[in-house]
Design a protein around this motif. Structure first.
Motif, PDB file in Angstrom:
ATOM      1  N   CYS A 252      -6.494   2.221   0.051  1.00  0.00           N
ATOM      2  CA  CYS A 252      -5.695   3.445  -0.038  1.00  0.00           C
ATOM      3  C   CYS A 252      -6.554   4.639  -0.464  1.00  0.00           C
ATOM      4  CB  CYS A 252      -4.518   3.260  -0.993  1.00  0.00           C
ATOM      5  SG  CYS A 252      -3.175   2.293  -0.258  1.00  0.00           S
TER       6      CYS A 252
ATOM      7  N   HIS B 180       0.838  -1.202   0.000  1.00  0.00           N
ATOM      8  CA  HIS B 180       0.000   0.000   0.000  1.00  0.00           C
ATOM      9  C   HIS B 180       0.872   1.250   0.000  1.00  0.00           C
ATOM     10  CE1 HIS B 180      -3.721  -2.118   0.371  1.00  0.00           C
ATOM     11  NE2 HIS B 180      -3.343  -2.744   1.491  1.00  0.00           N
ATOM     12  N   VAL B 181       0.270   2.349  -0.383  1.00  0.00           N
ATOM     13  CA  VAL B 181       1.014   3.610  -0.379  1.00  0.00           C
ATOM     14  C   VAL B 181       1.176   4.077   1.067  1.00  0.00           C
ATOM     15  CG1 VAL B 181       1.075   5.967  -1.236  1.00  0.00           C
ATOM     16  CG2 VAL B 181      -0.016   4.188  -2.608  1.00  0.00           C
TER      17      VAL B 181
ATOM     18  N   CYS C 220      -6.854   0.106  -5.595  1.00  0.00           N
ATOM     19  CA  CYS C 220      -6.862  -0.222  -4.169  1.00  0.00           C
ATOM     20  C   CYS C 220      -7.834   0.664  -3.397  1.00  0.00           C
ATOM     21  CB  CYS C 220      -5.454  -0.092  -3.589  1.00  0.00           C
ATOM     22  SG  CYS C 220      -5.406  -0.418  -1.812  1.00  0.00           S
TER      23      CYS C 220
ATOM     24  N   HIS D 174      -1.648   2.913  -8.239  1.00  0.00           N
ATOM     25  CA  HIS D 174      -2.029   2.078  -7.097  1.00  0.00           C
ATOM     26  C   HIS D 174      -3.450   2.415  -6.621  1.00  0.00           C
ATOM     27  CE1 HIS D 174      -1.455  -0.325  -3.417  1.00  0.00           C
ATOM     28  NE2 HIS D 174      -2.248   0.597  -2.887  1.00  0.00           N
TER      29      HIS D 174
END
Ligand SMILES: [Zn+2]
Lengths: 190, 247
Positions: B37, B4-5, B34, B30
């Protein structure tokens, strides 16, 4: 006067037109006040300190070299002044521990000025945000005030606080992370 | 699934400034896939919006604050040096310095008239050879705009000890003034505190090349308050201030 840049106004003041300084006060009084208030957390004290800072800024205006933006200079003064002020009040803290909360001012946030953003965020939430923000450690609270309330750039903040850019970033993100956690716990971000 | 970020990167992304284009693209890629996030970013944004709403905090009566502060400033008895072109030029000539000026349109010099001082009768306090060359020392200084004409009526000893507390080198103690040389950082500290020290203010400040400042406090009689003169309105583009003086 309101169309003039800060530097132009300052030039007038330095050229002898002391009254022109009024424009500077008008431009920055709420900004400085908010910063000071976040430091002292008391309306009257914050207003007094803010006034002291303007008087001092006026008196030392000639030492502003125009090498930086005026507002970064002004904030540097403010930040230093608050540091000294806090040291002093810490020394006196044993005398007066519990200050009464400034209910009157709370009412103010509560009832009027925030209506600008009406509909988006209710007042109770805002009060919680303020409360939690004010509980953050000094370094984080300060930087969130400068960045997320006043909207100053990372670079400006770096000059204001005399810390490097990498540090500014770290502090901003750390502060936000901390605040986010607290606000989540109070059910504000779900 | 990639990681994940991180919070920091999302927080930076929300600011929309400190990211490289590449990083921005990778975050966006991303985020597109996702939800977790995306939710986190939404929470950050909501928090930032709430923080920004705290701008609603402010002085209850701003107009009164402005009025009172201006009143306090004008009651202070000090004067920001006023300008008169001919006077500034004469002063500069007296001190044998040439002006290097930044010009755009009209030039407004911001110098006070103190250069007209003729050699003061100096009572040396220490062995510093500069004690007898006070006025001359400004000629090799770079005179900045930091020259204020402030009133001060504090006593000699108190002034000397104020300066010494700021690790100043005392240059001169005369019947009419006390002068010392302080580092820029001590000078700033002094600026931050002299308001609390009974309103002691330097009459004159000049910046040396090496980051030191020479400050002079008047002692004895309060300085005359200069009358305020108003400066005629001028278009912004015409305002540029005389910045550097050097030999
Ligand atoms: Zn993710």
């Amino acid at each position: 006067m309101s169309d003039y840049s800060d530097d132009a106004v300052i030039a007038r003041v330095l050229a002898g037109d002391a009254d022109a300084f009024e424009e500077i006060i008008k431009r920055y009084n709420d900004k400085l006040f908010r910063y000071v208030y976040s430091k002292v957390n008391n309306y009257d004290e914050a207003a007094d300190v803010t006034q002291d800072i303007f008087v001092m800024a006026y008196e030392s205006l000639a030492s502003f070299r125009g090498e930086s933006k005026f507002y970064t200079w002004l904030f540097s003064i403010t930040i230093n002044y608050c540091k000294n002020h806090q040291k002093k009040s810490r020394r006196q803290a044993s005398v007066s521990i519990n200050r009464p909360d400034d209910t009157e001012f709370e009412m103010q946030i509560h009832d009027e000025r925030v209506d600008i953003e009406a509909g988006v965020i209710d007042r109770d939430s805002l009060r919680i945000v303020k409360e939690e923000l004010f509980k953050l450690p000094d370094d984080y609270r300060e930087i969130l005030v400068l960045r997320d309330i006043e909207g100053y750039s990372y670079n400006d903040i770096s000059s204001m606080l005399s810390i490097n850019l990498a540090n500014v970033k770290v502090r901003i993100h750390r502060g936000r992370e901390m605040l986010k956690k607290r606000l989540s716990e109070r059910g504000l971000l779900s | 699934m990639m990681d994940h970020v991180s919070f920091d990167r999302l927080s930076a992304y929300a600011d929309n400034t400190p990211l490289s284009v590449a990083d921005k693209t990778s975050i966006e890629r991303h985020l597109a896939g996702c939800a977790s996030c995306r939710d986190e970013l939404a929470r950050i944004r909501k928090m930032l919006q709430m923080l920004s709403s705290l701008k609603g905090l402010g002085l209850v009566d701003s107009d009164r604050f402005v009025r009172n502060t201006m009143r306090r400033i004008s009651d202070g008895g000090h004067v920001v040096h006023r300008v008169s072109k001919s006077r500034a030029v004469r002063s500069a000539a007296t001190a044998a310095v040439a002006a290097s000026v930044v010009i755009a349109g009209t030039i407004f010099a911001t110098m006070g008239g103190f250069f007209n001082t003729t050699g003061p009768t100096t009572v040396a306090r220490n062995e510093d050879p500069r004690a007898v060359t006070v006025p001359v020392s400004y000629a090799h200084n770079r005179i900045s705009r930091a020259m204020n004409v402030f009133r001060s009526d504090v006593e000699k000893d108190a002034t000397v000890s104020l300066l010494e507390r700021h690790r100043a080198k005392i240059i001169a103690v005369t019947d009419s003034y006390v002068e010392g040389r302080v580092s820029a950082s001590e000078f700033n500290r002094m600026l931050n505190t002299f308001y609390h020290l009974g309103g002691r203010r330097p009459y004159m400040v000049s910046s040396d090349m090496d980051g030191f400042k020479t400050v002079r406090f008047l002692v004895g009689e309060p300085a005359q308050r200069e009358p305020q003169t108003s400066v005629p309105a001028m278009p912004e583009s015409d305002i540029h201030v005389l910045v550097n003086f050097h030999r």
